[in-house]
Write a protein that holds these residues in place. Structure first.
Motif, short mmCIF file in Angstrom:
data_model
loop_
_atom_site.label_atom_id
_atom_site.label_comp_id
_atom_site.label_asym_id
_atom_site.label_seq_id
_atom_site.Cartn_x
_atom_site.Cartn_y
_atom_site.Cartn_z
N LEU A 50 -25.51 84.51 105.90
CA LEU A 50 -26.16 83.65 106.90
C LEU A 50 -27.11 82.63 106.29
O LEU A 50 -27.13 81.47 106.70
CB LEU A 50 -26.91 84.50 107.93
CG LEU A 50 -26.07 85.28 108.92
CD1 LEU A 50 -26.96 86.12 109.81
CD2 LEU A 50 -25.21 84.35 109.74
N LEU A 57 -21.48 80.21 107.92
CA LEU A 57 -20.30 80.75 108.61
C LEU A 57 -19.25 79.66 108.87
O LEU A 57 -18.38 79.84 109.71
CB LEU A 57 -20.72 81.40 109.94
CG LEU A 57 -21.54 82.69 109.81
CD1 LEU A 57 -21.98 83.17 111.18
CD2 LEU A 57 -20.77 83.76 109.09
N ASP A 58 -19.34 78.57 108.13
CA ASP A 58 -18.40 77.47 108.34
C ASP A 58 -17.01 77.74 107.78
O ASP A 58 -16.04 77.17 108.25
CB ASP A 58 -18.95 76.17 107.72
CG ASP A 58 -20.19 75.68 108.46
OD1 ASP A 58 -20.36 76.07 109.64
OD2 ASP A 58 -20.96 74.94 107.85
N THR A 59 -16.90 78.62 106.78
CA THR A 59 -15.59 78.87 106.19
C THR A 59 -14.99 80.15 106.77
O THR A 59 -15.70 81.07 107.17
CB THR A 59 -15.68 79.03 104.66
OG1 THR A 59 -16.46 80.18 104.35
CG2 THR A 59 -16.31 77.79 104.02
N ARG A 60 -13.67 80.18 106.80
CA ARG A 60 -12.95 81.36 107.31
C ARG A 60 -13.28 82.58 106.46
O ARG A 60 -13.47 83.69 106.97
CB ARG A 60 -11.45 81.09 107.31
CG ARG A 60 -10.64 82.27 107.79
CD ARG A 60 -9.17 81.95 107.79
NE ARG A 60 -8.73 81.56 106.46
CZ ARG A 60 -7.72 82.11 105.81
NH1 ARG A 60 -7.02 83.04 106.38
NH2 ARG A 60 -7.39 81.71 104.62
N ASN A 62 -16.04 83.28 104.72
CA ASN A 62 -17.38 83.80 105.04
C ASN A 62 -17.41 84.48 106.40
O ASN A 62 -18.09 85.49 106.58
CB ASN A 62 -18.41 82.68 104.98
CG ASN A 62 -18.87 82.40 103.57
OD1 ASN A 62 -18.35 82.97 102.61
ND2 ASN A 62 -19.84 81.52 103.43
N ARG A 63 -16.70 83.93 107.38
CA ARG A 63 -16.67 84.57 108.70
C ARG A 63 -16.00 85.93 108.64
O ARG A 63 -16.48 86.89 109.26
CB ARG A 63 -15.95 83.67 109.71
CG ARG A 63 -16.76 82.48 110.18
CD ARG A 63 -16.13 81.77 111.37
NE ARG A 63 -14.77 81.33 111.12
CZ ARG A 63 -14.43 80.15 110.60
NH1 ARG A 63 -15.37 79.28 110.27
NH2 ARG A 63 -13.16 79.83 110.42
N LEU A 64 -14.93 86.03 107.86
CA LEU A 64 -14.24 87.32 107.75
C LEU A 64 -15.14 88.35 107.05
O LEU A 64 -15.29 89.48 107.53
CB LEU A 64 -12.92 87.17 106.99
CG LEU A 64 -12.14 88.45 107.01
CD1 LEU A 64 -10.91 88.28 107.86
CD2 LEU A 64 -11.80 88.90 105.63
N PHE A 66 -18.38 88.28 106.80
CA PHE A 66 -19.50 88.55 107.69
C PHE A 66 -19.11 89.57 108.76
O PHE A 66 -19.86 90.51 109.03
CB PHE A 66 -19.97 87.24 108.35
CG PHE A 66 -21.13 87.43 109.28
CD1 PHE A 66 -22.41 87.60 108.79
CD2 PHE A 66 -20.94 87.43 110.66
CE1 PHE A 66 -23.48 87.76 109.65
CE2 PHE A 66 -22.00 87.59 111.52
CZ PHE A 66 -23.28 87.76 111.01
N GLY A 67 -17.93 89.41 109.34
CA GLY A 67 -17.44 90.37 110.33
C GLY A 67 -17.26 91.75 109.74
O GLY A 67 -17.62 92.76 110.37
N CYS A 70 -20.72 93.27 109.21
CA CYS A 70 -21.29 93.71 110.49
C CYS A 70 -20.61 94.99 110.99
O CYS A 70 -21.27 95.89 111.49
CB CYS A 70 -21.16 92.61 111.54
SG CYS A 70 -22.27 91.23 111.29
#
Length: 141
Positions: A50, A57-60, A62-64, A66-67, A70
């Motif tokens: 973050l 979280l702009d890149t796929r 990083n989002r993956l 991050f998920g 979490c």
């Protein structure tokens, strides 16, 4: 053949309850330490994605990640909640540790599959280490 295998692996009736109590105590200690470590590491990873990653979280990717961080963080928190609710019930506690170990292995497997998909030369050393650690640390009947 299957009957012979289950006969060898079956706990004798006279030590079954004592073994279950011992395994639950040992698993509670091991899983609690691992749970605290997971909470700390995943909190660090969440903050890293973050606030310390230039792309956030702009890149796929990083989002993956991050998920996944979490998911493991909240899974570990849920483990502590359920553990406190099931205290004093050894059979239910043992089931919690089995399901927690299965969740941890599934999480490791999914993360490793994604890593291998991204870069096949990475290998599976992390997943192999997770399986070995789990087999050494968690006792089941």
């Amino acid at each position: 053949m299957m009957e012979k295998i289950t006969a060898v692996c079956r706990l004798p009736e006279n030590i079954r309850e004592d073994y279950l109590d011992y395994a639950v105590r040992k698993n509670r200690a091991v899983m609690s330490v691992l749970g605290v470590l997971i909470l700390g590491m995943q909190l660090f990873n969440i903050c890293r994605v973050l606030w310390f990653s230039p792309s956030g979280l702009d890149t796929r990717n990083n989002r993956l990640y991050f998920g996944m961080y979490c998911l493991l963080f909240f899974g570990s928190a849920l483990f502590f909640i359920l553990q406190s609710l099931l205290r004093g019930r050894p059979a239910a506690g043992q089931q919690l540790y089995v399901w927690t170990a299965a969740f941890w292995l599934l999480w490791q497997l999914l993360l490793n599959v994604y890593d291998l998909y991204q870069d096949p030369s990475n290998g599976t050393a992390l997943f192999t280490t997770a399986v070995l650690g789990l087999s050494v640390l968690v006792q089941m009947k």
